[in-house]
Design a protein around this motif. Structure first.
Motif, PDB file in Angstrom:
ATOM      1  N   LYS A   1       0.847  -1.194   0.000  1.00 19.36           N
ATOM      2  CA  LYS A   1       0.000   0.000   0.000  1.00 19.36           C
ATOM      3  C   LYS A   1       0.883   1.244   0.000  1.00 19.36           C
ATOM      4  CE  LYS A   1      -3.599   2.309   2.664  1.00 19.36           C
ATOM      5  NZ  LYS A   1      -4.398   2.283   3.912  1.00 19.36           N
ATOM      6  N   ASN A   2       0.549   2.211  -0.860  1.00 20.64           N
ATOM      7  CA  ASN A   2       1.305   3.459  -0.914  1.00 20.64           C
ATOM      8  C   ASN A   2       1.037   4.290   0.328  1.00 20.64           C
ATOM      9  OD1 ASN A   2       2.451   2.924  -3.409  1.00 20.64           O
ATOM     10  ND2 ASN A   2       0.812   3.925  -4.539  1.00 20.64           N
ATOM     11  N   GLN A   3       2.114   4.592   1.049  1.00 24.02           N
ATOM     12  CA  GLN A   3       1.968   5.394   2.257  1.00 24.02           C
ATOM     13  C   GLN A   3       3.123   6.358   2.411  1.00 24.02           C
ATOM     14  OE1 GLN A   3       1.472   2.439   5.465  1.00 24.02           O
ATOM     15  NE2 GLN A   3      -0.592   3.225   5.746  1.00 24.02           N
ATOM     16  N   VAL A   4       2.825   7.470   3.065  1.00 22.10           N
ATOM     17  CA  VAL A   4       3.846   8.461   3.398  1.00 22.10           C
ATOM     18  C   VAL A   4       3.694   8.764   4.882  1.00 22.10           C
ATOM     19  CG1 VAL A   4       4.693  10.800   2.999  1.00 22.10           C
ATOM     20  CG2 VAL A   4       3.814   9.452   1.085  1.00 22.10           C
ATOM     21  N   GLU A   5       4.757   8.528   5.624  1.00 18.66           N
ATOM     22  CA  GLU A   5       4.719   8.768   7.061  1.00 18.66           C
ATOM     23  C   GLU A   5       5.698   9.877   7.429  1.00 18.66           C
ATOM     24  OE1 GLU A   5       3.497   4.250   8.499  1.00 18.66           O
ATOM     25  OE2 GLU A   5       5.413   5.120   9.102  1.00 18.66           O
ATOM     26  N   GLN A   6       5.221  10.768   8.279  1.00 19.30           N
ATOM     27  CA  GLN A   6       6.054  11.889   8.679  1.00 19.30           C
ATOM     28  C   GLN A   6       6.280  11.886  10.181  1.00 19.30           C
ATOM     29  OE1 GLN A   6       3.811  14.941   5.761  1.00 19.30           O
ATOM     30  NE2 GLN A   6       5.590  15.828   6.806  1.00 19.30           N
ATOM     31  N   SER A   7       7.448  12.374  10.557  1.00 18.64           N
ATOM     32  CA  SER A   7       7.744  12.500  11.985  1.00 18.64           C
ATOM     33  C   SER A   7       8.617  13.732  12.207  1.00 18.64           C
ATOM     34  CB  SER A   7       8.450  11.234  12.487  1.00 18.64           C
ATOM     35  OG  SER A   7       9.692  11.059  11.819  1.00 18.64           O
ATOM     36  N   PRO A   8       8.521  14.353  13.387  1.00 13.83           N
ATOM     37  CA  PRO A   8       7.502  14.071  14.395  1.00 13.83           C
ATOM     38  C   PRO A   8       6.135  14.595  13.958  1.00 13.83           C
ATOM     39  CG  PRO A   8       8.743  16.009  15.011  1.00 13.83           C
ATOM     40  CD  PRO A   8       9.371  15.498  13.746  1.00 13.83           C
ATOM     41  N   GLN A   9       5.100  14.274  14.689  1.00 13.05           N
ATOM     42  CA  GLN A   9       3.765  14.799  14.382  1.00 13.05           C
ATOM     43  C   GLN A   9       3.720  16.280  14.653  1.00 13.05           C
ATOM     44  OE1 GLN A   9       0.818  12.585  16.587  1.00 13.05           O
ATOM     45  NE2 GLN A   9       0.375  11.325  14.802  1.00 13.05           N
ATOM     46  N   SER A  10       4.379  16.689  15.732  1.00  7.81           N
ATOM     47  CA  SER A  10       4.430  18.104  16.068  1.00  7.81           C
ATOM     48  C   SER A  10       5.774  18.414  16.714  1.00  7.81           C
ATOM     49  CB  SER A  10       3.280  18.486  16.989  1.00  7.81           C
ATOM     50  OG  SER A  10       3.340  17.755  18.188  1.00  7.81           O
ATOM     51  N   LEU A  11       6.125  19.682  16.646  1.00  8.99           N
ATOM     52  CA  LEU A  11       7.448  20.101  17.091  1.00  8.99           C
ATOM     53  C   LEU A  11       7.391  21.558  17.512  1.00  8.99           C
ATOM     54  CD1 LEU A  11      10.514  19.363  17.203  1.00  8.99           C
ATOM     55  CD2 LEU A  11      10.652  20.107  14.818  1.00  8.99           C
ATOM     56  N   ILE A  12       8.018  21.851  18.639  1.00  5.63           N
ATOM     57  CA  ILE A  12       8.137  23.236  19.098  1.00  5.63           C
ATOM     58  C   ILE A  12       9.620  23.568  19.211  1.00  5.63           C
ATOM     59  CG2 ILE A  12       7.604  24.908  20.915  1.00  5.63           C
ATOM     60  CD1 ILE A  12       5.279  23.109  21.759  1.00  5.63           C
TER      61      ILE A  12
END
Lengths: 111, 116
Positions: A1-12
């Motif tokens: 399955k084509n997927q794109v995962e990003q990290s982190p979800q949030s960042l300060i």
């Protein structure tokens, strides 16, 4: 399955600091990888587009890297500014005008 | 860069009414336009792809009778949400390109639809 995962979800981060956002993908075939910046309540704005043969691409304080072998990309932001606060979306295209969107990284640059 | 304009930017309507959102490419001829919806804190979900002069291609799970897309000219595509319901409330975004794949995509500013 084509997927794109990003990290982190949030960042300060503090204003003036650098940061790096990650993108891993399983999209196949691969045509190009894009990074977009999306301010809250606005449409995405293109930062970079990279094809298979490109390892790095810069747009001002934004530098994107691509490792097509490991299917990873990163977006490095240098000397962050308050206006960099936004969601950053990694998008991979398998061609034929198809795009697979990541869920984004929400960046907050704090004064 | 190229400019894509969406109108209206915000719209509030009553349940059961229809709402039309316009997407215009201001300084280039958009052979292909895309429509997306985006829920809070989620990424864009492609709804349909429209090529000028032909019927739109809808993604799986998107009701074509509910989300009517018209791409009558090289600079204008419209999305009509028919018989809107509260669950249709979302952020709708269009994008346009004048290039074959891979190509630069230009996004509109988005339209916030709230159905009461």
């Amino acid at each position: 399955k084509n997927q794109v995962e990003q990290s982190p979800q949030s960042l300060i981060i503090l204003e003036g600091k650098n940061c790096t956002l990650q993108c891993n993908y399983t999209v196949s075939p691969f045509s190009n990888l894009r990074w977009y910046k999306q301010d809250t309540g606005r449409g995405p704005v293109s930062l970079t587009i990279m094809t298979f043969s490109e390892n790095t691409k810069s747009n001002g304080r934004y530098t994107a890297t691509l490792d097509a072998d490991t299917k990873q990309s990163s977006l490095h932001i240098t000397a962050s500014q308050l206006s960099d606060s936004a969601s950053y979306i990694c998008v991979v295209s398998p061609g034929f005008q198809k795009l697979v969107f990541g869920t984004g990284t929400r960046l907050l640059v704090s004064p | 860069g190229a400019v894509v304009s969406q109108h209206p930017s915000r719209v509030i309507c009553k349940s059961g009414t229809s709402v039309k959102i316009e997407c215009r490419s201001l300084d280039f001829q958009a052979t292909t336009m895309f429509w997306y919806r985006q829920f809070p804190k989620q990424s864009l979900m492609l709804m349909a792809t429209s090529n000028e002069g032909s019927k739109a291609t809808y993604e799986q799970g998107v009701e074509k009778d509910k989300f009517l897309i018209n791409h009558a000219s090289l600079t204008l595509s419209t999305l009509t949400v028919t018989s809107a319901h509260p669950e249709d409330s979302s952020f709708y975004i269009c994008s346009a390109t004048d290039q074959p794949s891979p190509g630069e995509l230009f996004f509109g500013e988005g339209s916030r639809l709230t159905v009461l």
